[in-house]
Design an enzyme around this catalytic site. Structure first.
Site, PDB file in Angstrom:
ATOM      1  N   THR A  54       0.864  -1.184   0.000  1.00 34.06           N
ATOM      2  CA  THR A  54       0.000   0.000   0.000  1.00 34.06           C
ATOM      3  C   THR A  54       0.901   1.235   0.000  1.00 34.06           C
ATOM      4  OG1 THR A  54      -0.006   0.098   2.397  1.00 34.06           O
ATOM      5  CG2 THR A  54      -1.758  -1.179   1.362  1.00 34.06           C
ATOM      6  N   GLU A  74      -5.794  -3.250  -1.490  1.00 34.38           N
ATOM      7  CA  GLU A  74      -6.251  -4.429  -0.739  1.00 34.38           C
ATOM      8  C   GLU A  74      -7.391  -5.166  -1.436  1.00 34.38           C
ATOM      9  OE1 GLU A  74      -5.509  -1.503   0.467  1.00 34.38           O
ATOM     10  OE2 GLU A  74      -4.818  -1.565   2.539  1.00 34.38           O
ATOM     11  N   LYS A 125     -14.693  17.480  11.666  1.00 34.47           N
ATOM     12  CA  LYS A 125     -15.685  17.446  12.758  1.00 34.47           C
ATOM     13  C   LYS A 125     -15.856  18.863  13.284  1.00 34.47           C
ATOM     14  CE  LYS A 125     -14.396  12.731  13.636  1.00 34.47           C
ATOM     15  NZ  LYS A 125     -13.074  12.680  12.968  1.00 34.47           N
ATOM     16  N   TRP A 150     -20.449  16.472  11.166  1.00 40.32           N
ATOM     17  CA  TRP A 150     -19.420  16.098  10.202  1.00 40.32           C
ATOM     18  C   TRP A 150     -19.564  16.911   8.920  1.00 40.32           C
ATOM     19  CZ3 TRP A 150     -19.291   9.997   9.990  1.00 40.32           C
ATOM     20  CH2 TRP A 150     -18.824   9.520  11.221  1.00 40.32           C
TER      21      TRP A 150
HETATM   22  P1  AMP Z   1      -4.948   2.801  -2.974  1.00 44.39           P
HETATM   23  O1  AMP Z   1      -4.764   1.555  -2.234  1.00 44.39           O
HETATM   24  O2  AMP Z   1      -3.715   3.646  -3.058  1.00 44.39           O
HETATM   25  O3  AMP Z   1      -5.535   2.564  -4.311  1.00 44.39           O
HETATM   26  O4  AMP Z   1      -5.984   3.696  -2.148  1.00 44.39           O
HETATM   27  C1  AMP Z   1      -7.271   3.238  -1.836  1.00 44.39           C
HETATM   28  C2  AMP Z   1      -8.105   4.380  -1.316  1.00 44.39           C
HETATM   29  O5  AMP Z   1      -8.336   5.335  -2.356  1.00 44.39           O
HETATM   30  C3  AMP Z   1      -9.492   3.994  -0.874  1.00 44.39           C
HETATM   31  O6  AMP Z   1      -9.509   3.431   0.415  1.00 44.39           O
HETATM   32  C4  AMP Z   1     -10.222   5.322  -0.949  1.00 44.39           C
HETATM   33  O7  AMP Z   1      -9.970   6.123   0.189  1.00 44.39           O
HETATM   34  C5  AMP Z   1      -9.588   5.970  -2.139  1.00 44.39           C
HETATM   35  N1  AMP Z   1     -10.457   5.797  -3.309  1.00 44.39           N
HETATM   36  C6  AMP Z   1     -10.334   4.916  -4.305  1.00 44.39           C
HETATM   37  N2  AMP Z   1     -11.306   5.082  -5.234  1.00 44.39           N
HETATM   38  C7  AMP Z   1     -12.093   6.090  -4.786  1.00 44.39           C
HETATM   39  C8  AMP Z   1     -13.273   6.732  -5.270  1.00 44.39           C
HETATM   40  N3  AMP Z   1     -13.837   6.395  -6.426  1.00 44.39           N
HETATM   41  N4  AMP Z   1     -13.806   7.716  -4.526  1.00 44.39           N
HETATM   42  C9  AMP Z   1     -13.255   8.092  -3.359  1.00 44.39           C
HETATM   43  N5  AMP Z   1     -12.137   7.545  -2.849  1.00 44.39           N
HETATM   44  C10 AMP Z   1     -11.557   6.548  -3.553  1.00 44.39           C
END
Ligand code: AMP
Length: 540
Positions: free
Chosen positions: A185, A330, A435, A440
Site C-alpha cells: 500500500t 487491498e 468534525k 461532520w
Molecule cells: P490505494 O490503495 O492507493 O488505491 O488507495 C485506496 C483508497 O483510495 C481507498 O480506500 C479510498 O480512500 C480511495 N479511493 C479509491 N477510489 C475512490 C473513489 N472512487 N472515490 C473516493 N475515494 C476513492
C-alpha cells in the site's frame, strides 16, 4: 455431496497461454516519446517463456520474489505474466516511494531479483547497497550501463539475458491459492503494508474487469493503462487484456498531458484508466492544444472521488463517458463501479454515475458505525465501509494488523452510505472527515463543489483546528491563470451548493495541490504545510 466438476486451478499460466495463442494478433504498444514500439501477444508469449528460463538460470526457485522497478511497458507486461506463471512471485515496486520506503518494501518482500528500466536507475542505485536480499539486477534494453552494483549483485541486460533462451516453457501447475503477485500500500501512515494476490484472486478479478456491468473490457479493445503497473496492479488491466484479447497501450514514462495527448491521438485507445488528476491535467492541456481524443468510448476513473464537473467536461467537451469506480490495493483493486441501472434515461443517469457505484456479486459490502453496529443500506445512514470477497485481502504480508479487519471483513477506512439498490456514496476517509461543532463535514463534497467553479483547477479541503468549533474546513485552491476569483467570490459561489454552516471561512490559494506517489491529493502533506505555517490563509 461433492460436485462432479473438474478441479482445475485458476492460474496466470492459463491467462498467458490463452492470450498468446487465441489472441496472438493482439498487441502491446509502448510509447517512446515520438512513436511506438509494438509487440504481438504471440511474441509476448515467446518472450515470457524465454524470461522464465532466464530467471530459472539465475536461480529463481519456488516462490521467490522478482521485483519490478518499471514504468508501464511491454517488458513490464512480460514480467507480470512470466514471473507468476513460473511459480515465482511478482513484486511491483513503486518508483515514486521515498528511498527509505523503497528499501523497507524490497527487504520486507525479500526480493531476489529486480528488473529495472534504465531511466529509473538513478532512483534505484543509491539504495542498492541496502537491499539485502537482491542478488540480480536486470536492466531492460540491451545495455547494463549505469548500475552501481554492490559486491554480490550481478547485473544483466534484459534483452541479452532472454536472447538465447528457448521460447517455450512447460508452465508448472500451481495451487490456485498460492501467491502470484504482491504490492505494498502507498502507506500514508506507518510503513507500507504488503498485499499478496493469489492466482485465483487475479483470475477472478480479471473476469470482473471484463464483465459488462464492470469496466466491460472486451476483445478488440485498445486499453490505455495510464495507471501505473506499480499502483494496485494497474487496476487489473494487463491480466484482463490478455485474458480477453484487448490490446494494451502503455505510456512508459510519458505521463504528462502533452505526450499523453499525442499517444491517444496516434494509438486511438478505446478505453483507459487513471486517477482524476491525470484527466484534469489532460483536459487543461487540450483546452490550449485541441486534439481529438474521442476514440475512447469510456475512461475508468478511481483512486479518489471523481468531481462531477470532470465527468461533465469529458462527456460534453470530449464525447467520452467517465466510469467512476472505487477500489484499494487491498481489493485487487476493483470494488464498486458506477453504471446506472438498465433503463435509466437522461439526467437521471448522472445521479448514479456520481456515486462510487455498485459492488459485483463476488464482493460483499456493509457499513459499520462507531459502535461497531452494522447500519442499514438506506441511502442516508453513514458508516465505515467493510468488504469481503475472493479478491479482497484477509491479512497483510508478514505483519499483524488486527485493527484493519472486523470478523473476516476488511475495514476500508472509507466512510459513506449505500442505497437499498446497492449504490455506494463515499463522503470521506475516516481521517479526513472534518468534525465541526459535533457535526461532520465531508471534505469530498466541499472539494467537488469548489471544483465546479470554472476558474478552479484543483481544490483540496482539510480540517484545521478552531477554537469555537474544534475543527473547520480549510480550502486550498489552484486557480486558472489570469483568474480574478477570490476567496470571497468562491465562498459566494458555494453559498447555494452547500449548507450555510458548512461554508468554509479558511482559504488558501496555492500553485499546486501536493500529490502522493500514485497521483492523489496528498492531504497529509497539506496538513503539515498548514501546521508549519507554510500556507498563507485568508480568513473570511
Ligand atoms: P490505494 O490503495 O492507493 O488505491 O488507495 C485506496 C483508497 O483510495 C481507498 O480506500 C479510498 O480512500 C480511495 N479511493 C479509491 N477510489 C475512490 C473513489 N472512487 N472515490 C473516493 N475515494 C476513492
Amino acid at each position: 455431496m461433492l460436485s462432479t466438476m473438474q478441479d482445475v486451478p485458476l492460474s496466470i499460466a492459463q491467462i498467458l497461454r490463452h492470450g498468446s495463442t487465441v489472441y496472438g494478433d493482439a498487441e502491446v504498444v509502448t510509447w517512446t516519446g515520438d512513436g511506438s514500439r509494438r509487440r504481438t501477444y504471440a511474441e509476448v508469449g515467446r518472450r515470457c517463456a524465454a524470461l522464465a528460463h532466464a530467471l530459472r538460470g539465475l536461480g529463481v526457485t519456488g516462490d521467490q520474489r522478482v521485483g519490478t522497478f518499471m514504468w508501464n511497458t511491454a517488458e513490464h507486461l512480460e514480467a507480470y505474466l512470466a514471473v507468476p506463471a513460473m511459480g515465482a512471485v511478482l513484486h511491483t515496486l513503486n518508483i515514486r516511494l521515498f528511498p527509505e520506503q523503497l528499501v523497507f518494501v524490497a527487504n520486507h518482500g525479500a526480493d531476489h531479483v529486480i528488473i529495472v528500466d534504465p531511466t529509473v536507475l538513478p532512483l534505484l542505485n543509491p539504495q542498492l547497497q541496502q537491499l539485502s536480499t537482491v542478488r540480480h539486477v536486470i536492466v531492460t534494453g540491451d545495455s547494463t550501463d549505469g548500475v552501481d552494483a554492490p559486491d554480490g549483485v550481478q547485473v544483466h541486460s534484459y534483452e541479452q539475458l532472454i536472447a538465447e533462451q528457448p521460447t517455450e516453457y512447460d508452465w508448472p501447475d500451481v495451487d490456485e491459492r498460492s501467491a502470484a503477485a504482491m504490492c505494498y500500500t502507498s502507506g500514508t501512515t506507518g510503513d507500507p503494508k504488503g498485499v499478496v494476490y493469489s492466482h485465483r484472486s487475479i483470475y477472478l478479478h480479471s473476469m470482473q474487469v471484463c464483465m459488462t456491468d464492470g469496466p466491460a473490457m472486451k476483445q478488440g479493445d485498445r486499453a490505455l493503462a495510464v495507471v501505473p503497473q506499480f499502483h494496485a496492479m494497474a487496476w487489473g488491466m494487463p491480466y484482463a487484456a490478455f485474458m480477453i484479447g484487448a490490446s494494451l497501450i502503455m505510456p512508459d514514462r510519458f505521463l504528462q498531458p502533452e505526450p499523453l495527448a499525442a499517444l491517444i491521438a496516434a494509438e486511438r485507445p478505446t478505453m483507459a484508466a487513471a486517477v482524476p488528476t491525470i484527466w484534469l491535467g489532460l483536459h487543461q492541456y487540450l483546452e490550449q492544444h485541441p486534439q481529438d481524443i474521442s476514440s475512447m468510448r469510456e475512461v475508468l476513473i478511481g483512486g479518489s472521488a471523481v468531481p462531477p464537473s470532470l465527468m461533465h467536461i469529458f462527456e460534453e467537451q470530449h464525447g467520452i463517458d467517465v466510469l467512476h469506480a472505487w477500489g484499494m490495493t487491498e481489493t485487487s483493486p476493483l470494488g464498486s463501479v458506477a453504471r446506472p441501472p438498465a433503463g435509466t434515461e437522461g439526467e437521471q443517469r448522472w445521479r448514479y454515475r456520481y456515486t462510487q457505484g455498485r459492488f459485483p456479486a463476488s464482493v460483499q459490502a456493509r457499513l459499520v458505525d462507531d459502535d461497531g453496529e452494522v447500519v442499514a443500506n438506506d441511502g442516508t445512514s453513514i458508516g465505515e465501509l467493510e468488504v469481503r470477497g475472493p479478491w479482497i485481502t484477509g491479512s497483510y504480508y508478514g505483519i499483524d494488523a488486527p485493527e484493519k479487519f472486523d470478523d473476516g471483513w476488511l475495514r476500508t477506512g472509507d466512510v459513506g452510505s449505500i442505497t437499498p439498490d446497492g449504490y455506494l456514496t463515499l463522503t470521506d476517509r475516516t481521517k479526513d472527515i472534518i468534525k465541526s461543532g459535533g457535526e461532520w463535514i465531508s471534505s469530498v463534497d466541499l472539494e467537488n463543489a469548489v471544483m465546479g467553479h470554472p476558474d478552479v483547477i484543483e481544490a483540496a479541503v482539510i480540517g484545521v483546528p478552531d477554537a469555537k468549533w474544534d475543527e473547520r474546513p480549510l480550502v486550498a485552491v489552484v486557480l486558472r491563470e489570469g483568474s480574478d476569483a477570490t476567496p470571497e467570490s468562491l465562498r459566494e459561489f458555494l453559498s447555494d451548493k452547500v449548507a450555510k454552516w458548512q461554508l468554509p471561512e479558511n482559504w488558501t490559494v496555492i500553485n499546486e495541490v501536493p500529490k502522493t506517489s500514485v497521483g492523489k491529493f496528498d492531504k497529509k502533506r497539506l496538513r503539515s504545510q498548514f501546521h508549519d505555517g507554510g500556507l498563507a490563509v485568508t480568513r473570511l
